[in-house]
Enzyme design. Structure first.
Site, PDB file in Angstrom:
ATOM      1  N   TRP A 195      94.908  -8.011 -55.651  1.00 52.81           N
ATOM      2  CA  TRP A 195      93.487  -7.908 -55.981  1.00 52.81           C
ATOM      3  C   TRP A 195      92.654  -8.845 -55.112  1.00 52.81           C
ATOM      4  O   TRP A 195      93.079  -9.959 -54.806  1.00 52.81           O
ATOM      5  CB  TRP A 195      93.291  -8.259 -57.452  1.00 52.81           C
ATOM      6  N   LYS A 196      91.496  -8.353 -54.675  1.00 51.70           N
ATOM      7  CA  LYS A 196      90.571  -9.196 -53.923  1.00 51.70           C
ATOM      8  C   LYS A 196      89.476  -9.720 -54.844  1.00 51.70           C
ATOM      9  O   LYS A 196      88.667  -8.961 -55.366  1.00 51.70           O
ATOM     10  CB  LYS A 196      89.927  -8.431 -52.763  1.00 51.70           C
ATOM     11  N   GLU A 197      89.457 -11.020 -55.028  1.00 51.78           N
ATOM     12  CA  GLU A 197      88.413 -11.638 -55.828  1.00 51.78           C
ATOM     13  C   GLU A 197      87.084 -11.552 -55.093  1.00 51.78           C
ATOM     14  O   GLU A 197      87.023 -11.640 -53.868  1.00 51.78           O
ATOM     15  CB  GLU A 197      88.753 -13.093 -56.109  1.00 51.78           C
ATOM     16  N   GLY A 198      86.000 -11.360 -55.845  1.00 54.89           N
ATOM     17  CA  GLY A 198      84.679 -11.317 -55.237  1.00 54.89           C
ATOM     18  C   GLY A 198      84.297 -12.656 -54.641  1.00 54.89           C
ATOM     19  O   GLY A 198      84.674 -13.716 -55.151  1.00 54.89           O
TER      20      GLY A 198
END
Length: 846
Positions: free
Chosen positions: A481-484
């Site tokens: 997952w790519k964190e904002g």
């Protein structure tokens, strides 16, 4: 009334705003628009230019631009108001100072019905926004302007609104006199001048005017001049003397004297006081009245409006469809089929890994799996402190204890679920509303550096292979997952660090277990769509291989501050980091949101030339809020049904977020229902969303036909399954605001309409004979925990025996009937709003 609400104009080119309000009070204000008020329910006290009127149900009044007005609601009321931009209106009537007397509370006019009818039709078009609605609204605006010009223009003076012509015999003469005054009031005119214009003697005119108008000619002329002067006084910054002279007063002394007789103050003091009140009311009453808008019963409003529309118009603009229903005829040939794999069953979200160790959540997931049979369970926080014991041995060599993770994965395998693992140090997040978020502690108290995280992952993969075998782990999914970069979820266009980290994770996993799937980034199209092309470009440029693209779908539209929209990307990012101009989310008006967005994403991937073998919607729901009544109601059943069938087999999974309300428990969860997203309540009662999935799981693997509101499948020879549903999206007005609390009793009033849907299905080419049809009905009366709880007065201290009672009664209704067919089988499905029906059709062998 622009001072009482936020701007709800959604950037269309139509020069109007339409509102449905409950009004308590609007302080003295100067009208900036031309505004109609239409009383649909209750009463209003309205003061216009110092004249008081009492409006009751069905009354309609026009407030001219420049009028000074105030409003007081009396008890429960429901008001339709329509504001027309002044420049546009002036261009239509072609008079700069045109005023109209349109106030049904003081006189009778058959053309008031025309006004009511046009307002009702504008309301319908404005709220439904069907294709080409702007043209329809513009035509209606021309209609209403024509009606005003031809029937309400002549008696525009508000000082005579309470007066009545004593004899209709002299109505035309009075109109002629009033018209002469209108045209010449700003000049020095006398009784003699007016008498000459009407070929009368001054003595006769004076007596005639007083008998028929109830006041002397001089008093009427002065009050008319005063009314016009007040408008100019408040509309302009001209000197008091100039205002007096512009409106026919011989000098300032005469103007001051007459003004003080009527308003008990001087013109200067009056101007200052009104402007002070207007400025103050803009600040004070804006929020107060705005807060009432969402409490309006829109369905009741439309019921009220329909009686003002003629029979011809009802069939023309379909204003009554919400009550009469829509008929859909479907013909399907049962021999024309194509295979379907039901990829939506590939994934269900467990939520947070530590919750998966709770016995009550495990029971819920077991119940789901027993009825629906998903393939993968997705969970987060696998290496959180609650799941992973991390310590040191005496020789200071780190050791790894995966016991709790093993317990979770063992449980999943016991109910035939495989792991879909989201990796990352992701905090637990609960959105209570679009603008209120609870961030729980990070998933690990102990900070792990990147290299340490890679070692941990490698140890876990090796451990998993030794425990479950290489063949099993080869079927697992790992999502990076790519964190904002901003406010946890917003990207800023810089993907270098993420892609570098992704490649490292990818290499570790693939080196040990090449068959496992590794993907990401958990793309949120509702907030990050503008960066998706750049993300694909950087993926292609770096040569990184994604085994799958992961997406979360929540139907929202991103609204940015106007300053932010005009700023450069660099300045925008700086503003975001400082907490300035943060975007906010509004519910999307597009009922086909998921299909439209997924179609666009697939097209963008194809255009970019990037090779991504699989697309997984790893999260979807109707709201990001974990405290929204929609999650507990039959609305959710139709939402799930529509979204799954709209995207049937077009993506590789469609993972509902999430399985049980247990994952979102907070202090308020002592209530039976608290608006969380689970398919099963915390007390173990199946919610309508659960039954929607259960119905979908009964569909066959051969698709005969599907369309808006239905799907027809074939399971085996002469066995057919049909699902019909009546989806109602949030109405236009609800989508103009961030999700605000709505009372439980009023909850079903926030949808677009209450029209029934009648689907008439004819199955062609069917084997002749007798068929047994089993029907499952899921609606507000059958299978709705929300409505049954309301029937119990929404008590919060519910007892165990009452929970058991609800478990027994909150189930879809089952009925069985038979039908004979000769080459054709006919089926009629009449669906109330938010209703889902399942038909299992089986041939009866004799």
């Amino acid at each position: 009334m622009s001072n009482t609400r936020k701007n709800t104009n959604d950037n269309t080119n139509i020069p109007i705003r339409v509102y449905l309000n409950k009004i308590k009070v609007i302080s003295s204000s100067v009208q900036k628009y031309v505004e109609f008020l239409f009383i649909l329910k209750g009463e209003l006290g309205v003061v216009i230019n110092n004249q008081r009127y009492r409006l009751v149900e069905s009354d309609v009044v026009l407030i001219n631009s420049g009028d000074v007005y105030e409003i007081h609601g009396e008890g429960e009321n429901l008001i339709l108001s329509m504001q027309i931009e002044n420049d546009f209106f002036t261009s239509l009537v072609r008079r700069e100072q045109s005023l109209f007397l349109c106030n049904s509370s003081i006189n009778e006019n058959e053309h008031y019905d025309d006004i009511r009818s046009i307002l009702a039709k504008i309301m319908y078009e404005y709220s439904n926004r069907n294709t080409g609605y702007e043209f329809k609204i513009m035509s209606l605006l021309y209609d209403i302007t024509y009606t005003l010009n031809t029937n309400f223009l002549i008696t525009e003076d508000y000082s005579i609104q309470n007066l009545e012509v004593k004899s209709s015999k002299y109505a035309q003469r009075i109109n002629n006199i009033v018209a002469y005054i209108k045209q010449n009031y700003n000049q020095q005119i006398s009784l003699q001048d007016v008498a000459d214009s009407q070929y009368l003697t001054p003595e006769y005119l004076s007596k005639f005017f007083k008998v028929n108008m109830g006041m002397t000619f001089s008093k009427y002329l002065n009050e008319f001049r005063l009314t016009q002067a007040v408008k100019e006084l408040l509309r302009t910054d001209d000197s008091i003397t100039k205002v007096a002279m512009n409106n026919g007063f011989p000098n300032l002394v005469a103007f001051n004297k007459i003004f003080k007789e009527v308003y008990d103050t001087t013109p200067a003091e009056y101007r200052n006081e009104v402007r002070k009140k207007t400025s103050k009311s803009n600040k004070i009453h804006n929020e107060k009245v705005e807060s009432e808008i969402m409490k309006v019963d829109y369905n009741q409003a439309f019921e009220k409006l329909t009686k003002y529309v003629s029979n011809e118009d009802k069939s023309d603009n379909k204003l009554l469809e919400h009550s009469l229903g829509i008929n859909v005829d479907v013909e399907a040939n049962v021999e024309t089929v194509k295979p379907i794999i039901h990829s939506w069953r590939n994934l269900i979200n467990l939520g947070y890994a530590q919750d998966g160790l709770r016995s009550d959540l495990q029971q819920h997931l077991t119940n789901i799996q027993d009825k629906i049979k998903f393939k993968y369970a997705r969970f987060q926080g696998i290496f959180s402190d609650e799941m992973f014991n991390f310590g040191e041995e005496n020789d200071n060599e780190e050791y790894y204890n995966f016991t709790k993770i093993d317990k979770l994965i063992d449980f999943l395998y016991s109910i035939n679920l495989k792991p879909f693992i989201e990796l990352g140090n992701k905090a637990k997040v609960l959105n209570l509303a679009t603008d209120k978020v609870m961030y729980f502690k990070d998933s690990s108290k102990r900070h792990k550096g990147f290299k340490e995280s890679l070692v941990l992952l490698e140890k876990f993969i090796v451990h998993a292979i030794n425990r479950y075998g290489i063949n099993e782990v080869s079927q697992w999914y790992f999502e990076i997952w790519k964190e904002g970069d901003i406010e946890y979820v917003f990207w800023n266009g810089d993907f270098e660090k993420y892609l570098k980290n992704f490649q490292s994770y990818y290499n570790i996993i693939k080196r040990i277990v090449p068959g496992a799937k590794v993907g990401g980034p958990g793309f949120n199209p509702e907030v990050n769509m503008k960066w998706f092309d750049e993300f694909l470009n950087q993926v292609k440029k770096t040569g990184i291989q994604l085994d799958f693209l992961s997406i979360s779908i929540y139907p929202y539209e991103l609204i940015e501050d106007s300053k932010t929209e005009q700023a450069s990307d660099k300045d925008r990012n700086k503003a975001y980091k400082k907490g300035e101009y943060l975007p906010h989310l509004l519910p999307s008006k597009d009922k086909n949101y998921s299909k439209v967005r997924l179609d666009k994403i697939r097209k963008m991937i194809k255009t970019s030339g990037t090779s991504i073998p699989e697309i997984h919607v790893t999260e979807y729901n109707s709201s990001i809020s974990h405290r929204h009544p929609a999650n507990d109601t039959t609305f959710k059943a139709t939402f799930i049904t529509k979204n799954i069938l709209d995207n049937l087999d077009e993506i590789d999974s469609f993972g509902y977020w999430f399985c049980s309300d247990i994952s979102g428990e907070l202090k308020d969860s002592k209530n039976l229902l608290y608006g969380d997203m689970g398919l099963i309540s915390a007390n173990g009662i199946n919610k309508p969303g659960f039954y929607a999935y259960e119905m979908l799981s009964k569909l066959g693997n051969d698709l005969i036909q599907k369309g808006d509101g239905y799907i027809i499948t074939k399971k085996s020879s002469y066995n057919y399954e049909i699902i019909t549903y009546n989806y109602k999206h949030f109405d236009y007005f609800y989508c103009l605001k961030e999700e605000t609390p709505v009372s439980l009793e009023q909850y079903y009033n926030i949808y677009e309409n209450q029209q029934y849907l009648n689907i008439n299905i004819a199955l062609k080419g069917i084997k002749s004979g007798r068929y047994r049809i089993k029907k499952y009905t899921l609606n507000r009366e059958h299978g709705s925990i929300f409505d049954e709880w309301l029937n119990m007065n929404a008590i919060y201290n519910i007892k165990r025996d009452e929970i058991d009672y609800l478990k027994q009664i909150c189930i879809p209704k089952q009925t069985v009937f038979y039908s004979e067919s000769i080459d054709e089988l006919k089926l009629e499905s009449c669906l109330s709003p938010h209703e889902v029906n399942l038909y299992e059709i089986t041939f009866e062998y004799s």
